[in-house]
Write a protein that holds these residues in place. Structure first.
Motif, PDB file in Angstrom:
ATOM      1  N   GLY A  36      28.193  45.442  31.020  1.00 27.39           N
ATOM      2  CA  GLY A  36      28.869  46.659  31.445  1.00 27.39           C
ATOM      3  C   GLY A  36      30.232  46.314  32.010  1.00 27.39           C
ATOM      4  N   ILE A  37      30.725  47.156  32.898  1.00 32.86           N
ATOM      5  CA  ILE A  37      31.987  46.888  33.583  1.00 32.86           C
ATOM      6  C   ILE A  37      31.666  46.803  35.070  1.00 32.86           C
ATOM      7  CG2 ILE A  37      34.303  47.728  34.099  1.00 32.86           C
ATOM      8  CD1 ILE A  37      34.249  49.150  31.386  1.00 32.86           C
ATOM      9  N   PHE A  38      31.728  45.583  35.610  1.00 32.78           N
ATOM     10  CA  PHE A  38      31.389  45.330  37.010  1.00 32.78           C
ATOM     11  C   PHE A  38      32.591  44.879  37.819  1.00 32.78           C
ATOM     12  CE2 PHE A  38      27.606  44.177  34.417  1.00 32.78           C
ATOM     13  CZ  PHE A  38      26.813  45.250  34.765  1.00 32.78           C
ATOM     14  N   THR A  39      33.740  44.747  37.167  1.00 37.88           N
ATOM     15  CA  THR A  39      34.958  44.300  37.855  1.00 37.88           C
ATOM     16  C   THR A  39      36.059  45.330  37.634  1.00 37.88           C
ATOM     17  OG1 THR A  39      35.643  43.057  35.886  1.00 37.88           O
ATOM     18  CG2 THR A  39      34.411  41.846  37.577  1.00 37.88           C
ATOM     19  N   LYS A  40      37.111  45.219  38.408  1.00 42.15           N
ATOM     20  CA  LYS A  40      38.249  46.129  38.268  1.00 42.15           C
ATOM     21  C   LYS A  40      38.945  45.871  36.940  1.00 42.15           C
ATOM     22  CE  LYS A  40      38.448  47.470  42.744  1.00 42.15           C
ATOM     23  NZ  LYS A  40      37.499  48.428  43.106  1.00 42.15           N
ATOM     24  N   THR A  41      39.370  46.935  36.285  1.00 41.28           N
ATOM     25  CA  THR A  41      40.080  46.797  35.020  1.00 41.28           C
ATOM     26  C   THR A  41      41.521  47.283  35.115  1.00 41.28           C
ATOM     27  OG1 THR A  41      39.245  48.953  34.308  1.00 41.28           O
ATOM     28  CG2 THR A  41      37.988  47.011  33.621  1.00 41.28           C
ATOM     29  N   ASN A  42      41.831  48.009  36.188  1.00 33.50           N
ATOM     30  CA  ASN A  42      43.197  48.499  36.410  1.00 33.50           C
ATOM     31  C   ASN A  42      43.761  47.850  37.662  1.00 33.50           C
ATOM     32  OD1 ASN A  42      43.076  50.319  34.218  1.00 33.50           O
ATOM     33  ND2 ASN A  42      42.007  51.809  35.497  1.00 33.50           N
ATOM     34  N   ILE A  43      45.077  47.740  37.708  1.00 28.16           N
ATOM     35  CA  ILE A  43      45.746  47.163  38.867  1.00 28.16           C
ATOM     36  C   ILE A  43      45.451  48.029  40.083  1.00 28.16           C
ATOM     37  CG2 ILE A  43      47.985  46.578  39.854  1.00 28.16           C
ATOM     38  CD1 ILE A  43      48.916  45.989  36.973  1.00 28.16           C
ATOM     39  N   THR A  44      45.054  47.387  41.176  1.00 29.18           N
ATOM     40  CA  THR A  44      44.665  48.105  42.386  1.00 29.18           C
ATOM     41  C   THR A  44      45.826  48.188  43.375  1.00 29.18           C
ATOM     42  OG1 THR A  44      43.932  46.100  43.530  1.00 29.18           O
ATOM     43  CG2 THR A  44      42.306  47.209  42.136  1.00 29.18           C
ATOM     44  N   VAL A  45      45.675  49.024  44.382  1.00 25.57           N
ATOM     45  CA  VAL A  45      46.674  49.121  45.441  1.00 25.57           C
ATOM     46  C   VAL A  45      46.828  47.764  46.132  1.00 25.57           C
ATOM     47  CG1 VAL A  45      47.193  50.194  47.666  1.00 25.57           C
ATOM     48  CG2 VAL A  45      46.299  51.579  45.804  1.00 25.57           C
ATOM     49  N   SER A  46      45.712  47.071  46.349  1.00 21.96           N
ATOM     50  CA  SER A  46      45.768  45.744  46.976  1.00 21.96           C
ATOM     51  C   SER A  46      46.576  44.766  46.132  1.00 21.96           C
ATOM     52  CB  SER A  46      44.361  45.183  47.196  1.00 21.96           C
ATOM     53  OG  SER A  46      43.660  45.972  48.122  1.00 21.96           O
ATOM     54  N   ASP A  47      46.455  44.854  44.808  1.00 17.60           N
ATOM     55  CA  ASP A  47      47.267  44.005  43.920  1.00 17.60           C
ATOM     56  C   ASP A  47      48.750  44.258  44.169  1.00 17.60           C
ATOM     57  OD1 ASP A  47      45.050  42.840  42.613  1.00 17.60           O
ATOM     58  OD2 ASP A  47      44.980  44.454  41.135  1.00 17.60           O
ATOM     59  N   TYR A  48      49.128  45.549  44.210  1.00 17.95           N
ATOM     60  CA  TYR A  48      50.531  45.893  44.452  1.00 17.95           C
ATOM     61  C   TYR A  48      50.996  45.389  45.811  1.00 17.95           C
ATOM     62  CZ  TYR A  48      50.878  49.001  40.398  1.00 17.95           C
ATOM     63  OH  TYR A  48      50.922  49.513  39.135  1.00 17.95           O
ATOM     64  N   LEU A  49      50.178  45.563  46.836  1.00 19.81           N
ATOM     65  CA  LEU A  49      50.563  45.165  48.184  1.00 19.81           C
ATOM     66  C   LEU A  49      50.692  43.648  48.313  1.00 19.81           C
ATOM     67  CD1 LEU A  49      48.397  47.606  50.314  1.00 19.81           C
ATOM     68  CD2 LEU A  49      50.858  47.706  49.929  1.00 19.81           C
ATOM     69  N   LYS A  50      49.788  42.915  47.698  1.00 19.03           N
ATOM     70  CA  LYS A  50      49.774  41.462  47.838  1.00 19.03           C
ATOM     71  C   LYS A  50      50.777  40.792  46.898  1.00 19.03           C
ATOM     72  CE  LYS A  50      47.507  37.845  49.609  1.00 19.03           C
ATOM     73  NZ  LYS A  50      46.805  37.653  50.821  1.00 19.03           N
ATOM     74  N   ILE A  51      50.872  41.292  45.660  1.00 20.89           N
ATOM     75  CA  ILE A  51      51.716  40.639  44.657  1.00 20.89           C
ATOM     76  C   ILE A  51      53.081  41.309  44.550  1.00 20.89           C
ATOM     77  CG2 ILE A  51      51.879  39.993  42.218  1.00 20.89           C
ATOM     78  CD1 ILE A  51      48.794  39.968  42.192  1.00 20.89           C
ATOM     79  N   GLY A  52      53.125  42.636  44.648  1.00 22.96           N
ATOM     80  CA  GLY A  52      54.392  43.346  44.607  1.00 22.96           C
ATOM     81  C   GLY A  52      54.461  44.336  43.456  1.00 22.96           C
ATOM     82  N   TYR A  53      55.333  45.315  43.603  1.00 21.42           N
ATOM     83  CA  TYR A  53      55.534  46.308  42.550  1.00 21.42           C
ATOM     84  C   TYR A  53      56.190  45.655  41.343  1.00 21.42           C
ATOM     85  CZ  TYR A  53      54.175  49.965  45.749  1.00 21.42           C
ATOM     86  OH  TYR A  53      53.467  50.757  46.603  1.00 21.42           O
ATOM     87  N   GLY A  54      55.969  46.265  40.187  1.00 14.97           N
ATOM     88  CA  GLY A  54      56.544  45.734  38.960  1.00 14.97           C
ATOM     89  C   GLY A  54      55.668  44.676  38.309  1.00 14.97           C
ATOM     90  N   ILE A  55      54.430  44.517  38.794  1.00 18.29           N
ATOM     91  CA  ILE A  55      53.551  43.486  38.243  1.00 18.29           C
ATOM     92  C   ILE A  55      52.802  43.960  37.005  1.00 18.29           C
ATOM     93  CG2 ILE A  55      53.195  42.367  40.459  1.00 18.29           C
ATOM     94  CD1 ILE A  55      50.404  43.724  40.511  1.00 18.29           C
TER      95      ILE A  55
END
Length: 162
Positions: free
Chosen positions: A116-135
């Motif tokens: 099934g799908i047990f992990t995130k498949t779309n970029i999360t808010v945490s991804d943006y906050l930790k890595i940055g916009y434009g990722i």
């Protein structure tokens, strides 16, 4: 960024896995074609007691060990309760057949394998906050949803044998 059709495979053993068993299973799985990502989940095994009367004392848990996966050292920081593997969809049937044989020959107790799908498949808010916009176009799809905003990524994410 190329879209890869993938599905998650969850291995849920009926008992916690020892580090040696985890190492054996992971090394065998990493040899299979189509593996994109492996996540190890379980209860945390801290190095130091965080609260209570023993706060600050070392925890000498036998399952907090360093294992070798494809010649890379991986520190087990959890008591392994489940494995989630992200696999290319076109390899799924053969992968599941090999996985079933591996688990039956390695584990002396029961387990469940689910797809099934047990992990995130779309970029999360945490991804943006930790890595940055434009990722959106630059992030490795294997890293989507793997960001823990309270931890250093090098402590929680280990890239093995690229």
């Amino acid at each position: 960024m190329e879209l890869i059709k993938a599905v998650d495979v969850k291995i849920f053993p009926y008992r916690r896995l020892k580090p040696e068993t985890t190492e054996k299973i992971l090394n065998s799985i990493m040899e299979y074609d189509g593996i994109l990502r492996v996540m190890i989940n379980g209860n945390s095994i801290p190095k130091v007691v965080g609260y209570g009367p023993a706060k600050g004392t070392q925890v000498n848990h036998e399952d907090r060990k360093v294992i070798k996966v494809k010649n890379d050292s991986v520190e087990l920081r959890v008591s392994v309760g489940e494995l989630i593997l992200t696999v290319k969809y076109e390899n799924l049937d053969l992968f599941l057949e090999k996985l079933q044989n591996l688990l039956e020959n390695t584990l002396s107790f029961g387990f469940e394998v689910s797809t099934g799908i047990f992990t995130k498949t779309n970029i999360t808010v945490s991804d943006y906050l930790k890595i940055g916009y434009g990722i959106d176009n630059t992030i490795d799809p294997r890293l989507i949803g793997m960001v823990d905003p309270k931890a250093k990524s090098q402590d929680t994410v280990k890239l093995i044998g690229d």
